[in-house]
Design an enzyme around this catalytic site. Structure first.
Site, PDB file in Angstrom:
ATOM      1  N   TYR A 146       0.840  -1.283  -0.186  1.00  8.33           N
ATOM      2  CA  TYR A 146       0.180  -0.002  -0.038  1.00  8.33           C
ATOM      3  C   TYR A 146       0.905   1.125  -0.120  1.00  8.33           C
ATOM      4  CZ  TYR A 146      -3.748  -3.355   1.122  1.00  8.33           C
ATOM      5  OH  TYR A 146      -4.729  -4.305   1.214  1.00  8.33           O
ATOM      6  N   ASN A 158     -12.455  -0.859  -5.017  1.00  8.31           N
ATOM      7  CA  ASN A 158     -12.174  -1.007  -6.301  1.00  8.31           C
ATOM      8  C   ASN A 158     -13.261  -1.897  -7.126  1.00  8.31           C
ATOM      9  OD1 ASN A 158     -11.099  -1.696  -8.912  1.00  8.31           O
ATOM     10  ND2 ASN A 158      -9.658  -3.320  -8.091  1.00  8.31           N
ATOM     11  N   GLU A 209      -1.348 -16.483 -10.968  1.00  9.92           N
ATOM     12  CA  GLU A 209      -0.372 -15.602 -11.431  1.00  9.92           C
ATOM     13  C   GLU A 209       1.070 -15.972 -11.208  1.00  9.92           C
ATOM     14  OE1 GLU A 209      -0.889 -11.541 -10.850  1.00  9.92           O
ATOM     15  OE2 GLU A 209      -3.168 -11.689 -11.626  1.00  9.92           O
ATOM     16  N   CYS A 225      -6.218  -5.332  -7.611  1.00  7.42           N
ATOM     17  CA  CYS A 225      -6.204  -4.787  -6.274  1.00  7.42           C
ATOM     18  C   CYS A 225      -5.718  -6.116  -5.349  1.00  7.42           C
ATOM     19  CB  CYS A 225      -7.351  -4.185  -5.777  1.00  7.42           C
ATOM     20  SG  CYS A 225      -8.728  -5.568  -5.988  1.00  7.42           S
TER      21      CYS A 225
END
Length: 156
Positions: free
Chosen positions: A93, A116, A151, A124
């Site tokens: 953040y 979001n 990912e 996010c």
């Protein structure tokens, strides 16, 4: 006019909403406000479905579907910064706060990240605590872990 479609993914059914000009919301099953009736499709929804399907097949790492979001100028600056986080990488953040030129705003950044409206496409899930710890996520931490693992991110 608002158009809606559901998309079945490996993490469950996502609810997509779009206007004629862009994708405006993605909702996780746990955040769905009510069962959604599918409306007629639009090129924007078709594009989003095509890209999300490719993402979940590991064939796409960056989205190009047009987005429309409504937030405060601060929130929108945070959401725009999130789109720059590379696939498979994470940031804190604090790093997002620095990226938007507000280095003392890590907590407000966290609030904007939590609001979001377009998770996955505005990634996010790639934002972590300053010590690398998993933090809250709109869809729940199990979805965050699933997306990061998808990912290729190794979690502690």
């Amino acid at each position: 006019m608002l158009f809606r479609q559901s998309l079945m993914t490996p993490i469950g059914a996502l609810q997509l909403e779009a206007t004629e000009s862009g994708l405006s919301a993605i909702r996780f099953p746990s955040r769905a406000t009510k069962p959604m009736k599918t409306s007629e499709t639009t090129p924007v929804l078709d594009h989003a479905i095509e890209e999300l399907t490719a993402y979940f097949k590991s064939e796409l790492t960056r989205f190009s579907v047009p987005l429309v979001w409504a937030g405060t100028p601060f929130q929108e600056s945070v959401w725009a910064a999130l789109t720059d986080i590379p696939y498979g990488e994470t940031v804190s953040y604090n790093e997002v706060a620095h990226a938007i030129g507000r280095p003392r705003s890590a907590r407000p950044v966290g609030g904007a990240v939590g609001r979001n409206p377009l998770p996955i496409i505005v990634p996010c899930h790639r934002v972590m605590g300053s010590n690398g710890a998993l933090t809250g996520f709109t869809g729940g931490l199990e979805f965050k872990v699933s997306l990061l693992t998808h990912e290729g991110h190794s979690l502690p």
